[in-house]
Design an enzyme around this catalytic site. Structure first.
Site, PDB file in Angstrom:
ATOM      1  N   PRO A   2       0.626  -1.312   0.111  1.00 57.73           N
ATOM      2  CA  PRO A   2      -0.107  -0.062   0.046  1.00 57.73           C
ATOM      3  C   PRO A   2       0.887   1.279  -0.153  1.00 57.73           C
ATOM      4  O   PRO A   2       1.516   1.469   0.883  1.00 57.73           O
ATOM      5  CB  PRO A   2      -0.960  -0.052   1.123  1.00 57.73           C
ATOM      6  CG  PRO A   2      -0.581  -1.571   1.912  1.00 57.73           C
ATOM      7  CD  PRO A   2       0.720  -1.976   1.114  1.00 57.73           C
ATOM      8  N   GLU A   3       0.555   2.156  -1.131  1.00 55.40           N
ATOM      9  CA  GLU A   3       1.214   3.320  -1.044  1.00 55.40           C
ATOM     10  C   GLU A   3       0.222   4.416  -1.163  1.00 55.40           C
ATOM     11  O   GLU A   3      -1.043   3.957  -1.031  1.00 55.40           O
ATOM     12  CB  GLU A   3       2.046   3.386  -2.421  1.00 55.40           C
ATOM     13  CG  GLU A   3       3.290   2.379  -2.369  1.00 55.40           C
ATOM     14  CD  GLU A   3       4.310   2.486  -3.406  1.00 55.40           C
ATOM     15  OE1 GLU A   3       4.184   3.366  -4.062  1.00 55.40           O
ATOM     16  OE2 GLU A   3       5.007   1.486  -3.716  1.00 55.40           O
ATOM     17  N   LYS A  59       0.825   7.800   3.594  1.00 57.90           N
ATOM     18  CA  LYS A  59       0.170   6.466   3.491  1.00 57.90           C
ATOM     19  C   LYS A  59      -0.517   6.111   4.863  1.00 57.90           C
ATOM     20  O   LYS A  59      -0.680   5.141   5.008  1.00 57.90           O
ATOM     21  CB  LYS A  59       1.258   5.510   3.524  1.00 57.90           C
ATOM     22  CG  LYS A  59       2.136   5.703   2.197  1.00 57.90           C
ATOM     23  CD  LYS A  59       3.465   4.734   2.145  1.00 57.90           C
ATOM     24  CE  LYS A  59       4.474   5.282   1.099  1.00 57.90           C
ATOM     25  NZ  LYS A  59       5.765   4.419   1.282  1.00 57.90           N
ATOM     26  N   ARG A 265      16.710  -0.895  -2.194  1.00 59.43           N
ATOM     27  CA  ARG A 265      15.257  -1.437  -2.712  1.00 59.43           C
ATOM     28  C   ARG A 265      15.358  -1.992  -4.079  1.00 59.43           C
ATOM     29  O   ARG A 265      16.311  -1.494  -4.795  1.00 59.43           O
ATOM     30  CB  ARG A 265      14.219  -0.368  -2.811  1.00 59.43           C
ATOM     31  CG  ARG A 265      13.954   0.246  -1.491  1.00 59.43           C
ATOM     32  CD  ARG A 265      12.934  -0.885  -0.593  1.00 59.43           C
ATOM     33  NE  ARG A 265      12.503  -0.071   0.456  1.00 59.43           N
ATOM     34  CZ  ARG A 265      13.035  -0.332   1.667  1.00 59.43           C
ATOM     35  NH1 ARG A 265      14.193  -0.862   1.822  1.00 59.43           N
ATOM     36  NH2 ARG A 265      12.383   0.290   2.869  1.00 59.43           N
TER      37      ARG A 265
END
Length: 277
Positions: A2-3, A59, A265
């Site tokens: 979820p962003e 967020k 990342r």
DNA sequence: CGCGCAACCTGTCTGC
DNA sequence: TGCAGACAGGTTGCGC
């Protein structure tokens, strides 16, 4: 994961369904959900309160209570907040908290990896002080301009992707939309942030806003565990151009999309369209 | 202050 | 085939 677009999708759905409802109960099934507060401490702040608005900061999902406090929920990686007209819903194995509503509805928080949390940000003395160090400019607000973005990038020598992921600078971008925005702007993820010229900054600004808006319209990206608050899939995962597309042809030039590690990342990008000059 | 990195978790993928 | 280790990534906190 979820962003901003995923949390915004949930926010819109919940705003329609729980605004005006009173919270009749909070059953915490995993104490990590409320930690460091105890389940009893959290329940004391929310049970009996009415939800007067559902908001979002980056967020973070915010349920404004009639006490003036905000009941904040963060989904982190695998959290889901599921609304149902009746009792609890979602995967029983991973249910961490159940919120009862006065119309018989239920909000069920489930989270496989147990990173998600719910807590109170009190109205007094100063909620803005709480947010100041955590969330920066909202990229879909009018206050987010190319000049503002340029100011955030200025003087930073780390990779531009790290700046996009830093919530205290621009709020709401995560790994998916950082990759997508950099690709759309034609900017290499490892470019030193402060080295971007004004044309690149302008392209990056436009790309961030565009990708986020498209993703919100698409209901977010359902990768792995994300579902919206009604249990539905988003469709943005089908419209991602480089993220998760290692080995596929670049949609713009046909070169092969690569995956490397940037800012700790997994990072997807096109070696032709995104040159690190 | 800026930056890198480990830690927090657990299901799934990868390589031997 | 089985199993150990890597990987996934949002945020916090620590060290340099």
């Amino acid at each position: 994961m979820p962003e901003l677009p995923e949390v915004e999708t949930v926010r819109r759905q919940l705003a329609e369904r729980v605004t005006g409802r009173a919270i009749t109960g909070l059953e915490v099934r995993d104490e990590k959900f409320s930690s460091p507060a105890t389940p009893e401490e959290l329940a004391a702040e929310v049970v009996g309160r009415r939800i007067v608005a559902v908001g979002r900061r980056g967020k973070y999902l915010l349920m404004r209570l009639d006490s003036g406090d905000d009941f904040v929920v963060h989904l982190r990686m695998t959290g889901r907040l599921h609304w149902s007209a009746g009792g609890p819903a979602g995967d029983e194995r991973f249910v961490r908290a159940v919120i009862g509503l006065d119309d018989g509805g239920t909000l069920t928080f489930s989270d496989m990896r147990r990173f998600g949390r719910g807590w109170i940000v009190p109205a007094e003395p100063d909620p803005e002080a709480y947010w100041a160090g955590r969330v920066g400019v909202e990229p879909l607000d009018p206050g987010f301009t190319p000049v503002v973005l340029a100011g955030l990038l200025r003087g930073r020598r780390g990779p531009v992707k790290a700046v996009l992921l830093n919530q205290a600078l621009v709020a709401g971008l995560g790994n998916i939309y950082a990759d997508e925005a950099l690709f759309a702007a034609g900017v290499h993820p490892e470019r030193s942030a402060g080295d971007l010229d004004r044309h690149e900054v302008a392209r990056l600004h436009e790309a961030i806003v565009d990708r986020l808006k498209v993703a919100v319209e698409a209901g977010g990206s359902s990768i792995d565990s994300y579902r919206d608050s009604l249990g539905n899939y988003g469709s943005m995962q089908d419209r991602l151009r480089v993220h998760l597309h290692r080995g596929d042809p670049c949609p713009r030039c046909g070169d092969t999309v690569v995956k490397t590690r940037v800012a700790q990342r997994g990072t997807y990008w096109c070696p032709t369209c995104q040159v690190n000059r």
